[in-house]
Design a protein around this motif. Structure first.
Motif, PDB file in Angstrom:
ATOM      1  N   VAL A   9     -31.295  30.261  27.966  1.00 28.98           N
ATOM      2  CA  VAL A   9     -31.488  28.838  28.216  1.00 28.98           C
ATOM      3  C   VAL A   9     -32.745  28.371  27.497  1.00 28.98           C
ATOM      4  CG1 VAL A   9     -31.909  27.079  29.991  1.00 28.98           C
ATOM      5  CG2 VAL A   9     -30.354  28.983  30.470  1.00 28.98           C
ATOM      6  N   LEU A  10     -32.652  27.210  26.860  1.00 27.49           N
ATOM      7  CA  LEU A  10     -33.784  26.570  26.203  1.00 27.49           C
ATOM      8  C   LEU A  10     -34.048  25.240  26.894  1.00 27.49           C
ATOM      9  CD1 LEU A  10     -35.827  26.093  23.837  1.00 27.49           C
ATOM     10  CD2 LEU A  10     -33.889  25.143  22.548  1.00 27.49           C
ATOM     11  N   PHE A  11     -35.286  25.051  27.373  1.00 24.64           N
ATOM     12  CA  PHE A  11     -35.715  23.789  27.963  1.00 24.64           C
ATOM     13  C   PHE A  11     -36.531  23.038  26.926  1.00 24.64           C
ATOM     14  CE2 PHE A  11     -35.299  26.700  31.570  1.00 24.64           C
ATOM     15  CZ  PHE A  11     -34.420  25.980  32.372  1.00 24.64           C
ATOM     16  N   VAL A  12     -36.198  21.764  26.726  1.00 18.23           N
ATOM     17  CA  VAL A  12     -36.880  20.961  25.713  1.00 18.23           C
ATOM     18  C   VAL A  12     -37.352  19.640  26.317  1.00 18.23           C
ATOM     19  CG1 VAL A  12     -36.692  19.849  23.458  1.00 18.23           C
ATOM     20  CG2 VAL A  12     -35.360  21.913  23.931  1.00 18.23           C
ATOM     21  N   CYS A  13     -38.651  19.356  26.148  1.00 17.49           N
ATOM     22  CA  CYS A  13     -39.177  18.025  26.426  1.00 17.49           C
ATOM     23  C   CYS A  13     -40.143  17.682  25.294  1.00 17.49           C
ATOM     24  CB  CYS A  13     -39.816  17.906  27.809  1.00 17.49           C
ATOM     25  SG  CYS A  13     -41.305  18.842  28.088  1.00 17.49           S
ATOM     26  N   VAL A  14     -40.596  16.479  25.236  1.00 12.45           N
ATOM     27  CA  VAL A  14     -41.391  16.045  24.091  1.00 12.45           C
ATOM     28  C   VAL A  14     -42.624  16.929  23.896  1.00 12.45           C
ATOM     29  CG1 VAL A  14     -42.733  14.155  23.090  1.00 12.45           C
ATOM     30  CG2 VAL A  14     -40.562  13.675  24.219  1.00 12.45           C
ATOM     31  N   HIS A  15     -43.430  17.067  24.939  1.00 18.78           N
ATOM     32  CA  HIS A  15     -44.713  17.752  24.780  1.00 18.78           C
ATOM     33  C   HIS A  15     -44.701  19.229  25.162  1.00 18.78           C
ATOM     34  CE1 HIS A  15     -46.112  13.425  25.338  1.00 18.78           C
ATOM     35  NE2 HIS A  15     -46.257  13.723  24.063  1.00 18.78           N
ATOM     36  N   ASN A  16     -43.622  19.711  25.759  1.00 19.54           N
ATOM     37  CA  ASN A  16     -43.526  21.101  26.214  1.00 19.54           C
ATOM     38  C   ASN A  16     -44.760  21.473  27.043  1.00 19.54           C
ATOM     39  OD1 ASN A  16     -43.520  24.438  24.913  1.00 19.54           O
ATOM     40  ND2 ASN A  16     -42.156  23.650  26.454  1.00 19.54           N
ATOM     41  N   ALA A  17     -45.194  20.527  27.866  1.00 16.25           N
ATOM     42  CA  ALA A  17     -46.412  20.741  28.635  1.00 16.25           C
ATOM     43  C   ALA A  17     -46.214  20.526  30.132  1.00 16.25           C
ATOM     44  CB  ALA A  17     -47.511  19.788  28.140  1.00 16.25           C
ATOM     45  N   GLY A  18     -45.080  19.978  30.541  1.00 13.03           N
ATOM     46  CA  GLY A  18     -44.858  19.674  31.949  1.00 13.03           C
ATOM     47  C   GLY A  18     -43.497  20.107  32.435  1.00 13.03           C
ATOM     48  N   ARG A  19     -42.517  19.215  32.293  1.00 14.82           N
ATOM     49  CA  ARG A  19     -41.175  19.472  32.832  1.00 14.82           C
ATOM     50  C   ARG A  19     -40.558  20.756  32.301  1.00 14.82           C
ATOM     51  NH1 ARG A  19     -39.410  13.540  31.079  1.00 14.82           N
ATOM     52  NH2 ARG A  19     -40.788  14.246  29.419  1.00 14.82           N
ATOM     53  N   SER A  20     -40.562  20.932  30.986  1.00 17.87           N
ATOM     54  CA  SER A  20     -39.923  22.124  30.411  1.00 17.87           C
ATOM     55  C   SER A  20     -40.670  23.401  30.795  1.00 17.87           C
ATOM     56  CB  SER A  20     -39.814  22.006  28.890  1.00 17.87           C
ATOM     57  OG  SER A  20     -41.085  21.802  28.300  1.00 17.87           O
ATOM     58  N   GLN A  21     -41.977  23.320  30.934  1.00 19.08           N
ATOM     59  CA  GLN A  21     -42.748  24.495  31.346  1.00 19.08           C
ATOM     60  C   GLN A  21     -42.479  24.840  32.808  1.00 19.08           C
ATOM     61  OE1 GLN A  21     -44.399  26.591  29.546  1.00 19.08           O
ATOM     62  NE2 GLN A  21     -44.839  25.514  27.656  1.00 19.08           N
ATOM     63  N   MET A  22     -42.377  23.823  33.668  1.00 21.52           N
ATOM     64  CA  MET A  22     -42.052  24.086  35.071  1.00 21.52           C
ATOM     65  C   MET A  22     -40.645  24.678  35.190  1.00 21.52           C
ATOM     66  SD  MET A  22     -43.852  21.063  37.357  1.00 21.52           S
ATOM     67  CE  MET A  22     -43.167  19.641  36.487  1.00 21.52           C
ATOM     68  N   ALA A  23     -39.698  24.118  34.442  1.00 19.96           N
ATOM     69  CA  ALA A  23     -38.324  24.625  34.481  1.00 19.96           C
ATOM     70  C   ALA A  23     -38.269  26.076  34.003  1.00 19.96           C
ATOM     71  CB  ALA A  23     -37.420  23.742  33.626  1.00 19.96           C
ATOM     72  N   ALA A  24     -38.952  26.367  32.910  1.00 21.79           N
ATOM     73  CA  ALA A  24     -38.973  27.746  32.399  1.00 21.79           C
ATOM     74  C   ALA A  24     -39.628  28.674  33.404  1.00 21.79           C
ATOM     75  CB  ALA A  24     -39.705  27.792  31.056  1.00 21.79           C
ATOM     76  N   GLY A  25     -40.681  28.217  34.058  1.00 22.25           N
ATOM     77  CA  GLY A  25     -41.344  29.035  35.079  1.00 22.25           C
ATOM     78  C   GLY A  25     -40.423  29.350  36.238  1.00 22.25           C
ATOM     79  N   PHE A  26     -39.708  28.326  36.735  1.00 22.93           N
ATOM     80  CA  PHE A  26     -38.760  28.553  37.829  1.00 22.93           C
ATOM     81  C   PHE A  26     -37.645  29.499  37.411  1.00 22.93           C
ATOM     82  CE2 PHE A  26     -40.123  24.591  40.166  1.00 22.93           C
ATOM     83  CZ  PHE A  26     -40.417  25.230  41.361  1.00 22.93           C
ATOM     84  N   LEU A  27     -37.059  29.271  36.234  1.00 23.15           N
ATOM     85  CA  LEU A  27     -35.938  30.100  35.814  1.00 23.15           C
ATOM     86  C   LEU A  27     -36.381  31.545  35.580  1.00 23.15           C
ATOM     87  CD1 LEU A  27     -32.934  30.248  35.292  1.00 23.15           C
ATOM     88  CD2 LEU A  27     -33.371  29.575  32.922  1.00 23.15           C
ATOM     89  N   THR A  28     -37.518  31.723  34.971  1.00 19.39           N
ATOM     90  CA  THR A  28     -38.045  33.076  34.764  1.00 19.39           C
ATOM     91  C   THR A  28     -38.238  33.773  36.104  1.00 19.39           C
ATOM     92  OG1 THR A  28     -39.119  32.443  32.698  1.00 19.39           O
ATOM     93  CG2 THR A  28     -39.988  34.401  33.814  1.00 19.39           C
ATOM     94  N   HIS A  29     -38.830  33.078  37.052  1.00 18.12           N
ATOM     95  CA  HIS A  29     -39.116  33.651  38.370  1.00 18.12           C
ATOM     96  C   HIS A  29     -37.838  33.938  39.159  1.00 18.12           C
ATOM     97  CE1 HIS A  29     -41.319  34.317  42.113  1.00 18.12           C
ATOM     98  NE2 HIS A  29     -40.499  33.465  42.694  1.00 18.12           N
TER      99      HIS A  29
END
Length: 142
Positions: A9-29
């Motif tokens: 899975v690839l999460f993409v947002c403009v700055h890759n600093a908020g939403r996509s990082q939180m989503a990646a953190g949840f999915l990884t965990h």
């Protein structure tokens, strides 16, 4: 899915600093290594949003060492599912990929009280995604 049989899975947002990082953190965990996780941005910042880091720490997930990354065609090509979060048409489209667009408020410039509901909605969506990608998994205990 890719040849490894592990979904990616690839999460993409403009700055890759908020939403996509939180989503990646949840999915990884929550997926505990059963799903390959990537995140990127069309115009990445130089660091992850500190309020997003704080919000994730509240639920026991540390994203403080993550670094925003630029979106590449290779990242899209290597992913089975591409989830965009407010980046519009910046994500290249390849046949055979699954694309989802999650409309979520941007945590940029927001305080912790505003970021918590965004975090919680991301967690809810991640649990649903895990159920879809790994149907024999119980995400309630994660």
């Amino acid at each position: 899915m890719t040849e490894t049989t592990k979904p990616s899975v690839l999460f993409v947002c403009v700055h890759n600093a908020g939403r996509s990082q939180m989503a990646a953190g949840f999915l990884t965990h929550l997926a505990a290594g059963r799903i390959e996780v990537r995140s990127a941005g069309s115009a990445p910042r130089d660091q992850v949003n500190q309020v997003a880091v704080e919000a994730m720490k509240e639920v026991g997930i540390d994203i403080s060492t993550e670094v925003p990354k630029i979106l590449t065609i290779d990242a899209v090509r290597a992913s089975d599912v591409c989830i965009t979060m407010g980046c519009g048409d910046a994500c290249p489209v390849f046949p055979g990929k699954r694309y989802l667009d999650w409309t979520l408020d941007d945590p940029a410039g927001q305080g912790i009280e505003a970021v918590r509901p965004i975090r919680d909605e991301i967690e809810r969506r991640i649990k649903g995604l895990i159920t879809e990608l790994l149907p024999d998994t119980d995400t309630a205990e994660a």
